[in-house]
Each structure stands twice: as C-alpha cells, then as structure tokens.
Design a protein around this motif. Structure first.
Motif, short mmCIF file in Angstrom:
data_model
loop_
_atom_site.label_atom_id
_atom_site.label_comp_id
_atom_site.label_asym_id
_atom_site.label_seq_id
_atom_site.Cartn_x
_atom_site.Cartn_y
_atom_site.Cartn_z
N ALA A 59 0.80 -1.22 0.00
CA ALA A 59 0.00 0.00 0.00
C ALA A 59 0.84 1.27 0.00
O ALA A 59 0.37 2.33 -0.42
CB ALA A 59 -0.94 0.00 1.21
N SER A 60 2.11 1.18 0.46
CA SER A 60 2.94 2.39 0.52
C SER A 60 3.32 2.92 -0.86
O SER A 60 3.90 4.00 -0.96
CB SER A 60 4.21 2.10 1.32
N ILE A 61 2.99 2.17 -1.91
CA ILE A 61 3.33 2.63 -3.26
C ILE A 61 2.56 3.91 -3.61
O ILE A 61 2.98 4.67 -4.49
CB ILE A 61 3.04 1.50 -4.27
N ARG A 62 1.45 4.18 -2.93
CA ARG A 62 0.69 5.41 -3.20
C ARG A 62 1.48 6.65 -2.81
O ARG A 62 1.22 7.75 -3.30
CB ARG A 62 -0.63 5.38 -2.44
N LEU A 63 2.47 6.51 -1.89
CA LEU A 63 3.27 7.66 -1.45
C LEU A 63 4.49 7.90 -2.32
O LEU A 63 5.21 8.88 -2.15
CB LEU A 63 3.73 7.43 0.00
#
Length: 519
Positions: A76-80
């Motif tokens: 999910a951290s790929i959105r940052l």
C-alpha cells in the motif's frame, strides 16, 4: 448495442488515469525531501538489476551503457512514491560518482499493473568502462526519516573486457582489434615445416606467429600494413601436428598488449594422387550417401555446440549482483562541523551507498533529554556496529547561514557530545576490546587536534577520495590487533576529560574515569 459498448469503452479510457512512466534527470546533491520529516514514506525496492547495452553514438562509433532496471514492491505504501534515485560509483584507475533522479509521471493507484504483473521500470545511462567495479544504489523518494529503515537497495557489478560480445564494440576495443577476424589456417607440410595462413589488418604493420607444443617449437615475424591474405612457412624443431598457432598483432593503439588469436595445426591435404578406377558405381553412390549423412550430422553438432557456447558466454558476461548487509553506524562530530553541508551529505552517503542505518544526536534530542547524554551515548554505542568520529576544517561563510551558532541554528541548543564520545573511546583504549568499532573520517585534510590525538590509532579515511574503502571497512567485523599505546595517547585521553556540568533535565553529569571500562 455495439454503439453503446463503444461509448462505454471510450468513457472508461477518458476516466481511467494513464499508467505511470519515469522521467529521469541528473541530481548530484541530496534530494529536497530528505531534509523534511514525513509521517509516512514508501517501502523499499523489490529487485535491482544491471545489464549492458550497446548504443550507436555516431555512424561508426558505439557506446556501451548500463541498463538499470528495478521492480517496485507491491504494497500500500506505493501510493506515497514520487521518484526513485539511482547513484553509481565506479572504481578502476580513478573513482567517479554520479546520480540520476527518475520521477514518476502519475500517482500509483494500484499495487500492481492493471494488466497484471509488478511495476517494472528501467533507465539506460551511465557509460561503462572496461574491467571496472561499480557500486549501484537505488532508493525511493520520499526518503525514510532519520533512524528509520532506509528504503534502498544496493548491488555491485564488474564490467567485462574486450572479449565480451558487447564490450568488443567500444572504441578502445575496436582499435585493439576486437572485431578483427584473421581466419587462421595452419597445416603440417612435413616434419620440418608448417604453413600458416591468416588475414592481416590495417590497424598495425607487423605480426608475430608462434608454434607451441608445450614449448615454442617455431616462430616467424610477418611485416604487413594493409588488409590482405598472408601465407608464411615456419621451420619447427619438433612434432607440429595438433600444436597451437598463436598470432600476436602489434597495433598502433595497444602496442604489445593487443588481443591475440589462436589456431591449430592439422595435416596438409595431399594433392596429385590419382583416383582409383571407378568399377562399381553402386558402391560409390553408397559412400557418397554416407558422406553426406556424416556432413549433415557434423553441421548439426557444430550448431548445437555454438548455441551452447553462446549461452555460456552470455551467463559469464553478467556477474551475479550481491546485496551488502545492513549495519548501524553512530556518527559524532565536534560543534564546528557544518551540519547541513557536511553531516547531511555524509549521512546520506552512508545510507545510500554503504547500506548503513545512521544514528545522530541531532535527531534524538528528546531521548537525550529523557535518558541523559551519558546513558544515551552508552546505549547507542553498544547498539552500533561502527562509531565514526567526523572531522572537518571546512569552516566558511557558506556554513554560517544555516549552521551558525545563532539561536535558530540546528546545533544552537544541542548538547556537544563529541568530548564525551572521545572520553568513552579512551575507556576502550585501555581494554582494546571495542577498538574495532572506531573509525575517523575527515574532509579536506583535517587531522585530529592535539586534544584528541589518541584518535590516530583508528583507521582514517578522506572523503570522497577514499569513499569505497570506507564502505568496505564498515562491513569488516574483525577486532583490531592489540598494539602498544604511547604515553602521548594516554596524556591526550587524560587531558581531554570533560568538565563536570549541571544539567537542567536530569541528574548531574558524572564522566567516567579514564582507564576504567564504562560500557
């Protein structure tokens, strides 16, 4: 119905955002995001690979570059994620360092590609030299905050020489004859003579032909400065059938160190022997059919061997990349060292190129206030794999603005832990149990002051001239061999004992006595 489906498809194409791509450009200094505290940061890369590619720089000139590809981790951290920074350090006769920043054109909406598979990107750049060791590091942006896991991945890569099927197109290899095919043929005429035929090159004007069978049994010099087919008969002093023919060219660009070629001596075909009378056509036809079958089988075997040999050369051309282990490094520095222009650059170098988790007192003021400087420094020293004393004589007006001793400067209200760290080092100096942890790093020729001359016993490195050696030393986990300590070191440790001070947020500061083990 078909019109409705076409309208829906067109609407989906207009609503869905495009897939992210990368736009890469040079970025030599630290990324602006590194100096900002982020509540959330993206994770690290999943995979990092390096290959060689050949590009045509001009009509008759080729350039060999690195093709660096990376795979993003599907979480999910790929959105940052905003960008990925890649830095390459090369070491051969001299050392160079360069970085590029690859910004993503779109924000990531999915952890994997809509079409399936992980997000994979690549960058072609960084020219490759012959037989050179390269350290490649990549990390995602925004960077991790200080004392957090660094989202980075590092690999090393050694480029091959001129015999590689890609490197042979470099200009230096072309001038050394990498594409020259002499097509050597050699046959034994009799017990004393060997005939050697080969094609010369306009790159040079002379050649040496050697016949070797464990030892050199014959040689000849051939002068020729144009492209032609040359034949030479060489007298030998031993059995020549099956011997090796070594052709040594002398070209203008490489002199005595040009690429050598080899061949094998076989028996010369006999001429003038009459064929026996053809009395049985059926037998001759059978022999011809058998000969054709043997030729086809031989060609098939040669084709299979060449395919196998090509795969072996391809596997040998690209060495396996290896990950460096993650280590903890405690960095201490005197108050005159500029934080933004020296400590920040040095810390980013340790994180991005030496796989290091850096501990700095500047980012742990709250813990120092709670624990007290002695207890905090003792705890961090035990947890760290290496302790670095960072010295610099770079005191200039550039440093006065962001790093001066004004009320708003980063070190204006900081505790100077350098004398305390040096005092603890003196405690280890007496026991010599932890001396392998200490390293001295300095800029622009700075040396330890007379008050701290005991640091001369530690390994010293000058940045950035000895950056690669420093990274190697950080990953060495061996103890220093015990040596004799001079009286000057003891006197320096005694003279540098910090004075007792009152602290407003904890108990009185009681330094350890030199010579006692205080860890």
């Amino acid at each position: 119905m078909s019109l409705v489906l076409l309208s829906l498809a067109a609407l989906c194409r207009t609503v869905l955002p495009g897939e992210p791509t990368v736009q890469c450009g040079s970025e030599t200094g630290p990324s602006p995001e590194w100096l900002v505290q982020h509540p959330l940061t993206p994770g690290d890369l999943r995979e990092l690979r390096v290959e060689l590619v050949k590009t045509r720089a001009a009509t008759e000139d080729y350039s060999v570059l690195m093709n660096i590809s990376w795979v993003l981790r599907a979480d999910a951290s790929i959105r940052l994620l905003k960008a990925t920074k890649i830095c390459v350090t090369g070491k051969s006769n001299f050392q160079w360092y360069s970085c590029v920043r690859c910004n993503y054109t779109e924000a990531f909406q999915w952890q994997t590609r809509p079409s399936g598979g992980k997000w994979t990107f690549s960058y072609v750049g960084f020219p490759v030299a012959l037989s050179t060791l390269y350290f490649i590091g990549a990390h995602n942006i925004p960077n991790a905050n200080m004392n957090e896991d660094s989202p980075s991945l590092s690999v090393n890569f050694t480029s091959p020489g001129c015999l590689d099927h890609i490197m042979k197109y470099k200009k230096k290899c072309l001038e050394a004859g990498s594409l020259w095919d002499p097509n050597i043929t050699a046959c034994k005429k009799n017990e004393r003579m060997v005939e050697v035929n080969f094609t010369t090159s306009p790159l040079g004007n002379r050649y040496m032909v050697l016949i070797q069978h464990d030892i050199i049994i014959g040689f000849s010099k051939v002068p020729e400065n144009k492209l032609t087919r040359t034949s030479v008969v060489i007298l030998v002093t031993g059995e020549s059938e099956g011997a090796t023919v070594q052709l040594i060219p002398y070209f203008h660009s490489c002199g005595n160190d040009c690429i050598r070629r080899k061949g094998t001596v076989v028996l010369c075909p006999q001429t003038g022997v009459p064929f026996p009378p053809n009395t049985n056509r059926s037998m001759l036809g059978g022999w011809l059919a058998l000969l054709s079958l043997l030729v086809v089988s031989w060609m098939l075997a040669v084709g299979i061997y060449l395919i196998w040999r090509r795969e072996r050369i391809k596997e040998a051309s690209f060495p396996t990349t290896t990950l460096l282990p993650l280590i903890k490094v405690l960095v201490v520095y005197p108050p005159e060292v500029c934080f933004h222009h020296t400590v920040c650059y040095f810390t980013e170098f340790l994180q991005n190129h030496c796989r290091s988790e850096v501990i700095l007192e500047q980012w742990q003021k709250k813990k120092i206030a709670e624990m007290g400087p002695v207890q905090w420094l003792t705890t961090q020293k035990k947890a760290a794999d290496k302790v670095i004393f960072l010295l610099s004589n770079n005191v200039s007006t550039v440093c006065d603005g962001p790093c001066g001793q004004s009320g708003g400067s980063p070190r204006g209200n900081s505790q100077d832990l350098f004398p305390l760290a040096f005092h603890l080092f003196c405690s280890d100096l007496s026991s010599q149990t932890h001396l392998h942890k200490y390293i001295v790093v300095y800029f622009r020729g700075a040396e330890p002051k007379d008050d701290y001359n005991a640091l001369h016993i530690c390994p010293k490195y000058r940045l950035m001239k000895e950056a690669t050696a420093l990274c190697t030393q950080l990953h060495v986990r061996q103890h220093m061999s015990p040596g004799k300590q001079s009286r000057a070191c003891h006197s320096s440790c005694s003279a540098s004992q910090p004075t007792q001070e009152k602290r407003e947020d904890s108990e009185p500061y009681n330094p350890a006595i030199p010579g006692e083990k205080s860890w």
